[in-house]
Write a protein that holds these residues in place. Structure first.
Motif, mmCIF file in Angstrom:
data_model
loop_
_atom_site.group_PDB
_atom_site.id
_atom_site.type_symbol
_atom_site.label_atom_id
_atom_site.label_comp_id
_atom_site.label_asym_id
_atom_site.label_seq_id
_atom_site.Cartn_x
_atom_site.Cartn_y
_atom_site.Cartn_z
ATOM 1 N N THR A 22 0.824 -1.205 0.000
ATOM 2 C CA THR A 22 0.000 0.000 0.000
ATOM 3 C C THR A 22 0.864 1.264 0.000
ATOM 4 O OG1 THR A 22 -0.272 -0.097 2.412
ATOM 5 C CG2 THR A 22 -1.999 -1.112 1.058
ATOM 6 N N ASP A 23 1.778 1.384 0.952
ATOM 7 C CA ASP A 23 2.576 2.601 1.089
ATOM 8 C C ASP A 23 3.637 2.759 0.009
ATOM 9 O OD1 ASP A 23 1.088 2.949 3.395
ATOM 10 O OD2 ASP A 23 2.706 2.329 4.730
ATOM 11 N N LYS A 24 4.284 1.676 -0.373
ATOM 12 C CA LYS A 24 5.401 1.757 -1.325
ATOM 13 C C LYS A 24 4.953 1.579 -2.778
ATOM 14 C CE LYS A 24 8.737 1.433 1.972
ATOM 15 N NZ LYS A 24 9.510 2.544 2.350
ATOM 16 N N LEU A 25 4.023 0.629 -3.012
ATOM 17 C CA LEU A 25 3.592 0.376 -4.387
ATOM 18 C C LEU A 25 2.321 1.123 -4.762
ATOM 19 C CD1 LEU A 25 4.324 -3.421 -4.931
ATOM 20 C CD2 LEU A 25 5.857 -1.454 -5.154
ATOM 21 N N GLY A 26 1.627 1.694 -3.780
ATOM 22 C CA GLY A 26 0.444 2.498 -4.074
ATOM 23 C C GLY A 26 -0.833 1.708 -4.268
ATOM 24 N N MET A 27 -0.866 0.451 -3.844
ATOM 25 C CA MET A 27 -2.100 -0.327 -3.938
ATOM 26 C C MET A 27 -3.003 0.043 -2.771
ATOM 27 S SD MET A 27 -0.897 -4.058 -5.230
ATOM 28 C CE MET A 27 0.103 -4.213 -6.713
ATOM 29 N N GLU A 28 -4.239 -0.465 -2.819
ATOM 30 C CA GLU A 28 -5.169 -0.198 -1.736
ATOM 31 C C GLU A 28 -5.480 -1.486 -0.984
ATOM 32 O OE1 GLU A 28 -8.438 1.602 -3.777
ATOM 33 O OE2 GLU A 28 -9.101 -0.264 -4.694
ATOM 34 N N LEU A 29 -5.761 -1.339 0.299
ATOM 35 C CA LEU A 29 -6.153 -2.469 1.125
ATOM 36 C C LEU A 29 -7.553 -2.887 0.705
ATOM 37 C CD1 LEU A 29 -5.348 -4.235 3.593
ATOM 38 C CD2 LEU A 29 -6.597 -2.581 4.999
ATOM 39 N N ARG A 30 -7.739 -4.176 0.434
ATOM 40 C CA ARG A 30 -9.059 -4.672 0.013
ATOM 41 C C ARG A 30 -9.790 -5.346 1.168
ATOM 42 N NH1 ARG A 30 -8.854 -5.010 -5.644
ATOM 43 N NH2 ARG A 30 -8.137 -2.942 -6.227
ATOM 44 N N SER A 31 -9.093 -6.195 1.908
ATOM 45 C CA SER A 31 -9.742 -6.853 3.041
ATOM 46 C C SER A 31 -8.703 -7.213 4.089
ATOM 47 C CB SER A 31 -10.510 -8.104 2.593
ATOM 48 O OG SER A 31 -9.651 -9.024 1.968
ATOM 49 N N ASP A 32 -9.150 -7.209 5.338
ATOM 50 C CA ASP A 32 -8.305 -7.603 6.461
ATOM 51 C C ASP A 32 -9.242 -8.197 7.506
ATOM 52 O OD1 ASP A 32 -6.432 -8.011 8.415
ATOM 53 O OD2 ASP A 32 -5.751 -5.932 8.501
ATOM 54 N N VAL A 33 -9.416 -9.512 7.418
ATOM 55 C CA VAL A 33 -10.380 -10.207 8.250
ATOM 56 C C VAL A 33 -9.675 -11.336 9.004
ATOM 57 C CG1 VAL A 33 -12.515 -11.549 8.254
ATOM 58 C CG2 VAL A 33 -12.205 -9.714 6.572
ATOM 59 N N THR A 34 -9.863 -11.369 10.316
ATOM 60 C CA THR A 34 -9.336 -12.457 11.138
ATOM 61 C C THR A 34 -10.505 -13.337 11.554
ATOM 62 O OG1 THR A 34 -7.525 -11.071 11.913
ATOM 63 C CG2 THR A 34 -8.034 -13.022 13.223
ATOM 64 N N LEU A 44 -5.881 -11.277 4.296
ATOM 65 C CA LEU A 44 -5.404 -9.917 4.074
ATOM 66 C C LEU A 44 -5.138 -9.756 2.592
ATOM 67 C CD1 LEU A 44 -4.274 -7.199 5.198
ATOM 68 C CD2 LEU A 44 -2.084 -8.377 5.460
ATOM 69 N N SER A 45 -5.789 -8.788 1.971
ATOM 70 C CA SER A 45 -5.575 -8.619 0.533
ATOM 71 C C SER A 45 -5.444 -7.149 0.160
ATOM 72 C CB SER A 45 -6.707 -9.266 -0.262
ATOM 73 O OG SER A 45 -7.930 -8.585 -0.054
ATOM 74 N N VAL A 46 -4.715 -6.932 -0.932
ATOM 75 C CA VAL A 46 -4.493 -5.608 -1.506
ATOM 76 C C VAL A 46 -4.776 -5.706 -2.998
ATOM 77 C CG1 VAL A 46 -2.744 -4.956 0.201
ATOM 78 C CG2 VAL A 46 -2.040 -6.078 -1.929
ATOM 79 N N GLY A 47 -4.898 -4.560 -3.636
ATOM 80 C CA GLY A 47 -5.114 -4.574 -5.073
ATOM 81 C C GLY A 47 -4.805 -3.228 -5.692
ATOM 82 N N PRO A 48 -4.613 -3.236 -7.005
ATOM 83 C CA PRO A 48 -4.331 -1.986 -7.709
ATOM 84 C C PRO A 48 -5.541 -1.054 -7.693
ATOM 85 C CG PRO A 48 -3.880 -3.919 -9.103
ATOM 86 C CD PRO A 48 -4.603 -4.391 -7.891
ATOM 87 N N VAL A 49 -5.282 0.217 -7.461
ATOM 88 C CA VAL A 49 -6.340 1.227 -7.522
ATOM 89 C C VAL A 49 -6.929 1.198 -8.936
ATOM 90 C CG1 VAL A 49 -6.812 3.713 -7.411
ATOM 91 C CG2 VAL A 49 -5.207 2.657 -5.781
ATOM 92 N N GLY A 50 -8.242 1.213 -9.033
ATOM 93 C CA GLY A 50 -8.902 1.201 -10.334
ATOM 94 C C GLY A 50 -9.129 -0.198 -10.903
ATOM 95 N N GLN A 51 -8.722 -1.233 -10.187
ATOM 96 C CA GLN A 51 -8.961 -2.616 -10.611
ATOM 97 C C GLN A 51 -9.648 -3.356 -9.461
ATOM 98 O OE1 GLN A 51 -4.871 -3.636 -12.342
ATOM 99 N NE2 GLN A 51 -6.243 -5.150 -13.228
ATOM 100 N N PRO A 52 -10.910 -3.039 -9.204
ATOM 101 C CA PRO A 52 -11.585 -3.608 -8.035
ATOM 102 C C PRO A 52 -11.791 -5.120 -8.095
ATOM 103 C CG PRO A 52 -13.153 -2.428 -9.407
ATOM 104 C CD PRO A 52 -11.790 -2.144 -9.969
ATOM 105 N N ASP A 53 -11.716 -5.711 -9.259
ATOM 106 C CA ASP A 53 -11.960 -7.147 -9.394
ATOM 107 C C ASP A 53 -10.701 -7.993 -9.255
ATOM 108 O OD1 ASP A 53 -14.596 -6.502 -9.853
ATOM 109 O OD2 ASP A 53 -14.416 -6.595 -12.023
#
Length: 140
Positions: A22-34, A44-53
């Motif tokens: 998120t901080d270095k590559l600029g992706m967004e946090l998608r989910s963080d569930v325990t 825990l998942s991340v993804g590219p901004v503008g690619q919600p799928d």
């Protein structure tokens, strides 16, 4: 039609991995569930901004009963060498992304270089996973 929705990378430290992506590559946090019922399993998942799928699941290396210690050690060894998986990222301007990521503290293994398919460079995440950043050339 089949689509890819998520891919999984093994990581040593989920918090460090999330911060890197998120901080270095600029992706967004998608989910963080325990999930306590599953031994505090953390999705825990991340993804590219503008690619919600599309998302990358940052998966902790499990212990027993999922993975024995010998297998876990082998996975950690492959990760440290950059051979536990590769994520290919594309951009319209690899040089600009390279410079922006470097300014955010990303250490690259290879600087941008011209290749037959475009311009690309290489970096690794804190767990050793290999990533390639590429600006593809349109075929003539």
């Amino acid at each position: 039609m089949i689509k890819i929705s998520s891919v999984q990378l093994w990581v040593h430290d989920q918090n460090a991995a999330a911060a890197f992506y998120t901080d270095k590559l600029g992706m967004e946090l998608r989910s963080d569930v325990t999930v306590p019922e599953m031994g505090d399993f953390r999705w825990l998942s991340v993804g590219p901004v503008g690619q919600p799928d599309t998302e990358i699941v940052l998966m902790a290396i499990p212990g027993l009963p999922v993975m024995d210690e010998e297998t876990g050690a082998q996975v950690r060894d492959l990760m440290s060498k950059g051979f536990a998986g590769t994520v290919f990222l594309t951009t319209n301007d690899v040089q600009a992304e390279f410079e922006a990521m470097q300014a955010r503290g990303v250490e690259f293994v290879e600087k941008p270089a011209q290749r037959p398919y475009g311009i690309d460079c290489s970096l690794r995440d804190p767990s050793g996973n290999h990533l390639r950043l590429t600006q593809l050339i349109e075929p003539k």
